[in-house]
Design a protein around this motif. Structure first.
Motif, PDB file in Angstrom:
ATOM      1  N   ARG A  47     -48.731 -97.948  -0.362  1.00 24.15           N
ATOM      2  CA  ARG A  47     -49.079 -96.532  -0.206  1.00 24.15           C
ATOM      3  C   ARG A  47     -48.757 -96.055   1.213  1.00 24.15           C
ATOM      4  O   ARG A  47     -48.246 -94.957   1.419  1.00 24.15           O
ATOM      5  CB  ARG A  47     -50.556 -96.339  -0.562  1.00 24.15           C
ATOM      6  CG  ARG A  47     -50.864 -94.903  -0.787  1.00 24.15           C
ATOM      7  CD  ARG A  47     -51.930 -94.611  -1.777  1.00 24.15           C
ATOM      8  NE  ARG A  47     -52.311 -93.243  -1.553  1.00 24.15           N
ATOM      9  CZ  ARG A  47     -52.510 -92.341  -2.476  1.00 24.15           C
ATOM     10  NH1 ARG A  47     -52.410 -92.643  -3.751  1.00 24.15           N
ATOM     11  NH2 ARG A  47     -52.844 -91.112  -2.173  1.00 24.15           N
ATOM     12  N   ALA A  81     -53.210 -85.040 -16.577  1.00 23.44           N
ATOM     13  CA  ALA A  81     -53.759 -86.401 -16.694  1.00 23.44           C
ATOM     14  C   ALA A  81     -55.208 -86.232 -17.160  1.00 23.44           C
ATOM     15  O   ALA A  81     -56.143 -86.250 -16.363  1.00 23.44           O
ATOM     16  CB  ALA A  81     -53.685 -87.106 -15.348  1.00 23.44           C
ATOM     17  N   SER A 119     -55.559 -91.660  -5.821  1.00 22.07           N
ATOM     18  CA  SER A 119     -55.324 -90.245  -6.121  1.00 22.07           C
ATOM     19  C   SER A 119     -53.835 -89.927  -5.943  1.00 22.07           C
ATOM     20  O   SER A 119     -53.116 -90.632  -5.235  1.00 22.07           O
ATOM     21  CB  SER A 119     -56.182 -89.359  -5.222  1.00 22.07           C
ATOM     22  OG  SER A 119     -55.734 -89.502  -3.913  1.00 22.07           O
ATOM     23  N   THR A 142     -42.646 -95.363 -11.040  1.00 26.33           N
ATOM     24  CA  THR A 142     -44.017 -94.818 -10.990  1.00 26.33           C
ATOM     25  C   THR A 142     -44.019 -93.377 -10.490  1.00 26.33           C
ATOM     26  O   THR A 142     -44.833 -92.557 -10.922  1.00 26.33           O
ATOM     27  CB  THR A 142     -44.902 -95.678 -10.044  1.00 26.33           C
ATOM     28  OG1 THR A 142     -44.879 -97.021 -10.521  1.00 26.33           O
ATOM     29  CG2 THR A 142     -46.339 -95.191  -9.992  1.00 26.33           C
ATOM     30  N   GLY A 166     -48.201 -87.504  -5.280  1.00 21.30           N
ATOM     31  CA  GLY A 166     -47.244 -86.397  -5.412  1.00 21.30           C
ATOM     32  C   GLY A 166     -47.905 -85.022  -5.469  1.00 21.30           C
ATOM     33  O   GLY A 166     -47.254 -84.042  -5.849  1.00 21.30           O
TER      34      GLY A 166
HETATM   35  C1  HEM Z   1     -49.224 -81.492 -11.985  1.00 23.33           C
HETATM   36  C2  HEM Z   1     -48.635 -82.649 -11.736  1.00 23.33           C
HETATM   37  C3  HEM Z   1     -49.342 -83.957 -11.501  1.00 23.33           C
HETATM   38  C4  HEM Z   1     -50.601 -84.338 -11.852  1.00 23.33           C
HETATM   39  C5  HEM Z   1     -51.653 -83.521 -12.585  1.00 23.33           C
HETATM   40  C6  HEM Z   1     -50.781 -85.701 -11.374  1.00 23.33           C
HETATM   41  C7  HEM Z   1     -51.949 -86.427 -11.535  1.00 23.33           C
HETATM   42  C8  HEM Z   1     -52.125 -87.722 -11.053  1.00 23.33           C
HETATM   43  C9  HEM Z   1     -53.335 -88.473 -11.210  1.00 23.33           C
HETATM   44  C10 HEM Z   1     -54.591 -87.998 -11.942  1.00 23.33           C
HETATM   45  C11 HEM Z   1     -53.156 -89.676 -10.606  1.00 23.33           C
HETATM   46  C12 HEM Z   1     -54.188 -90.797 -10.486  1.00 23.33           C
HETATM   47  C13 HEM Z   1     -54.176 -91.723 -11.679  1.00 23.33           C
HETATM   48  C14 HEM Z   1     -55.334 -92.707 -11.647  1.00 23.33           C
HETATM   49  O1  HEM Z   1     -56.215 -92.610 -10.798  1.00 23.33           O
HETATM   50  O2  HEM Z   1     -55.358 -93.593 -12.516  1.00 23.33           O
HETATM   51  C15 HEM Z   1     -51.812 -89.687 -10.066  1.00 23.33           C
HETATM   52  C16 HEM Z   1     -51.263 -90.735  -9.380  1.00 23.33           C
HETATM   53  C17 HEM Z   1     -49.987 -90.712  -8.869  1.00 23.33           C
HETATM   54  N1  HEM Z   1     -49.099 -89.658  -8.891  1.00 23.33           N
HETATM   55 FE1  HEM Z   1     -49.394 -87.860  -9.731  1.00 23.33          FE
HETATM   56  N2  HEM Z   1     -49.627 -86.119 -10.753  1.00 23.33           N
HETATM   57  C18 HEM Z   1     -48.733 -85.078 -10.808  1.00 23.33           C
HETATM   58  C19 HEM Z   1     -47.446 -85.062 -10.283  1.00 23.33           C
HETATM   59  C20 HEM Z   1     -46.911 -86.079  -9.559  1.00 23.33           C
HETATM   60  C21 HEM Z   1     -45.590 -86.045  -8.964  1.00 23.33           C
HETATM   61  C22 HEM Z   1     -44.629 -84.869  -9.046  1.00 23.33           C
HETATM   62  C23 HEM Z   1     -45.406 -87.248  -8.351  1.00 23.33           C
HETATM   63  C24 HEM Z   1     -44.217 -87.739  -7.562  1.00 23.33           C
HETATM   64  C25 HEM Z   1     -43.296 -86.978  -7.039  1.00 23.33           C
HETATM   65  C26 HEM Z   1     -46.615 -88.031  -8.538  1.00 23.33           C
HETATM   66  C27 HEM Z   1     -46.805 -89.306  -8.055  1.00 23.33           C
HETATM   67  C28 HEM Z   1     -47.949 -90.049  -8.261  1.00 23.33           C
HETATM   68  C29 HEM Z   1     -48.092 -91.436  -7.810  1.00 23.33           C
HETATM   69  C30 HEM Z   1     -47.036 -92.250  -7.048  1.00 23.33           C
HETATM   70  C31 HEM Z   1     -49.370 -91.856  -8.189  1.00 23.33           C
HETATM   71  C32 HEM Z   1     -50.001 -93.222  -7.946  1.00 23.33           C
HETATM   72  C33 HEM Z   1     -50.902 -93.196  -6.716  1.00 23.33           C
HETATM   73  C34 HEM Z   1     -51.627 -94.524  -6.487  1.00 23.33           C
HETATM   74  O3  HEM Z   1     -51.902 -95.243  -7.426  1.00 23.33           O
HETATM   75  O4  HEM Z   1     -51.903 -94.815  -5.310  1.00 23.33           O
HETATM   76  N3  HEM Z   1     -47.503 -87.285  -9.273  1.00 23.33           N
HETATM   77  N4  HEM Z   1     -51.194 -88.475 -10.349  1.00 23.33           N
END
Ligand code: HEM
Length: 466
Positions: free
Chosen positions: A110, A325, A393, A259, A396
């Motif tokens: 991270r 999500a 959290s 991812t 992105g």
């Molecule tokens: C409206 C759009 C998005 C929503 C609602 C969203 C929501 C989330 C949520 C709820 C998690 C946490 C999952 C968990 O705790 O199990 C997450 C993790 C993540 N998201 Fe998003 N996401 C969105 C767009 C994006 C985009 C555009 C990217 C990349 C460009 C991204 C990259 C990531 C990554 C890399 C993680 C993992 C973080 C970690 O585990 O440390 N997300 N997202």
């Protein structure tokens, strides 16, 4: 359980009739959100379908979610855990990203990845987002009916490929998209989970093979980018170094590249936002006024986005009612407690932003679409969590919000997208929360009107439609 835990019995249904748990599992698979809402209604903020020995626990509301996300060593993230895969397979490599890592390896990845997702780095993609959006919208013709959910998926796919991998040639985008679609089509089939057998004709084998092709394609992109770095996220991840001068290995880059490809959640969120705007003409017209006053019909410049407070509130409110999500999972790494309840090692804990965002103790009039609530509402980060909470959290978040604001402001200044009367809107989790049968809209030139479509389907119960 290793050590005996003497704790109150967790609320949940009686386990008397034969097959009661299996029947409940089927109900949950059919419509997880309706199942979670029913569990919350009947048993409160924490419950289990097997009270004698909790194996599946349902956690809602800020109090328990704070504990769940606040103890990441105990309640671990382990995405794709249910999909058994050979440890050396391409599928294992693709899915070994942040959402599967915990503790020090998670912290290290991270920290290495954060700069590429920082709001300053993300702002560099502003021009590309505008360009691709304008190009895609050029296909729209007044008078035609379009499936706007598909249009948005395509747009977000192109934006994802461009910003993540610097791919813009149609054939490259289509090739990678085809590989991702093939992988998801087989990986999400129940048979793949139930019969993980690498035998001819099985969906499990198809999943492993599709993963190999995607793994090869991502490696090819990474090798090209090593030689010719571009203004894209993967180039920044390749260049990132920790305090010991170490970067991510090629395998790790493949996992994190995959991812980070989350652009479908943005398409989902924009689809729900357009649906809510169709149903709330007053908000829609006010937003139109705000966009006209600040942007005068042009695409937003980076500084303009801070001067669009209603746009910001509309997006926040739409993410509250329809978080892409809509549910998530953690696993108990050891025997432990949640509140006063004993949780055995290995328990699966489900949480649901969709249910939590609808709790009246967290949001007044929770089923109303009221962007104005965000003038004063300050829910804590465990009561409003469309982007998750705690160490996992969303990385992105800034990216997603930037793209949503740019795309919406351009669409709304050009077109009024009126949902076709009689459209049935049933929610469905297809990785992201989406309207199951899509969203057909009639395109016309932007303007003010007070029409809203008559809708049917589960959306009528999940939000108040005026
Ligand atoms: C409206 C759009 C998005 C929503 C609602 C969203 C929501 C989330 C949520 C709820 C998690 C946490 C999952 C968990 O705790 O199990 C997450 C993790 C993540 N998201 Fe998003 N996401 C969105 C767009 C994006 C985009 C555009 C990217 C990349 C460009 C991204 C990259 C990531 C990554 C890399 C993680 C993992 C973080 C970690 O585990 O440390 N997300 N997202």
């Amino acid at each position: 359980m290793g050590t005996a835990i003497s704790t109150p019995r967790m609320p949940g249904p009686p386990q008397l009739p034969l097959l009661s748990w299996q029947l409940r599992a089927l109900r949950m698979l059919a419509d997880p959100l309706a199942f979670f809402a029913a569990m919350h209604r009947r048993y409160g903020a924490i419950s289990t379908s097997t009270p004698r020995h909790p194996t599946h626990v349902f956690v809602f509301g800020p109090e328990y979610q704070r504990e769940l996300f606040g103890n990441p060593q105990t309640f671990i993230a382990d995405a794709f855990r249910e999909l058994r895969m050979p440890p050396r397979s391409a599928m294992a490599r693709l899915t070994r990203g942040l959402l599967k890592l915990n503790g020090e390896p998670h912290r290290r990845h991270r920290t290495l990845m954060q700069p590429a997702f920082h709001s300053r780095a993300v702002a560099r993609h502003h021009r590309a987002i505008v360009e691709v959006t304008v190009e895609e919208l050029a296909r729209f013709r007044p008078g035609e009916v379009r499936r706007i959910d598909r249009d948005l998926s395509r747009l977000m796919l192109r934006l994802g490929m461009r910003t993540l991998f610097d791919l813009s040639a149609t054939e490259d985008v289509d090739r990678i998209n085809g590989l991702i679609e093939r992988l998801l089509a087989s990986a999400t089939r129940p048979m793949t989970l139930l019969f993980p057998l690498d035998l001819p004709g099985t969906s499990y084998r198809r999943t492993l093979r599709a993963a190999e092709h995607l793994d090869d394609a991502l490696r090819e992109i990474i090798r090209t980018k090593r030689e010719n770095p571009g203004d894209d996220i993967i180039s920044m991840l390749i260049a990132a170094r920790d305090d010991h001068g170490q970067g991510l290995t090629e395998d790790e880059l493949v996992g994190e590249g995959y991812t980070s490809f989350c652009h479908d959640s943005i398409a989902s969120s924009l689809t729900w936002t357009l649906l809510m705007l169709d149903q709330h003409p007053r908000v829609r017209n006010d937003l139109q006024d705000e966009l006209d006053a600040v942007l005068h019909g042009t695409a937003p410049e980076p500084d303009d986005l801070d001067r669009l407070p209603l746009l910001d509130r509309v997006i926040k409110e739409s993410l509250r009612l329809f978080p892409p999500a809509s549910m998530g999972l953690r696993y108990a790494a050891e025997d432990c407690h949640l509140g006063s309840y004993g949780i055995p090692e290995g328990t699966t804990l489900f949480f649901s932003p969709y249910v939590t965002h609808r709790l009246p103790e967290v949001f007044f009039e929770p089923l109303s679409f009221r962007p104005d609530r965000w003038e004063t509402a300050k829910p804590d980060s465990y009561g409003y969590l469309p982007f998750g909470a705690g160490p996992h959290s969303c990385l992105g978040r800034s990216f997603a919000l930037l793209e949503m604001k740019i795309v919406l402001s351009i669409i709304l200044q050009r077109y009024r997208l009126s949902i076709v009367d009689g459209t049935r809107v049933n929610h469905k989790i297809k990785i992201s929360l989406v309207p199951d049968d899509g969203l057909p809209v009639t395109v016309s030139r932007a303007g003010r009107d007070n029409h809203r479509a008559v809708l049917s389907g589960t959306v009528r119960g999940s939000v108040e439609l005026a």
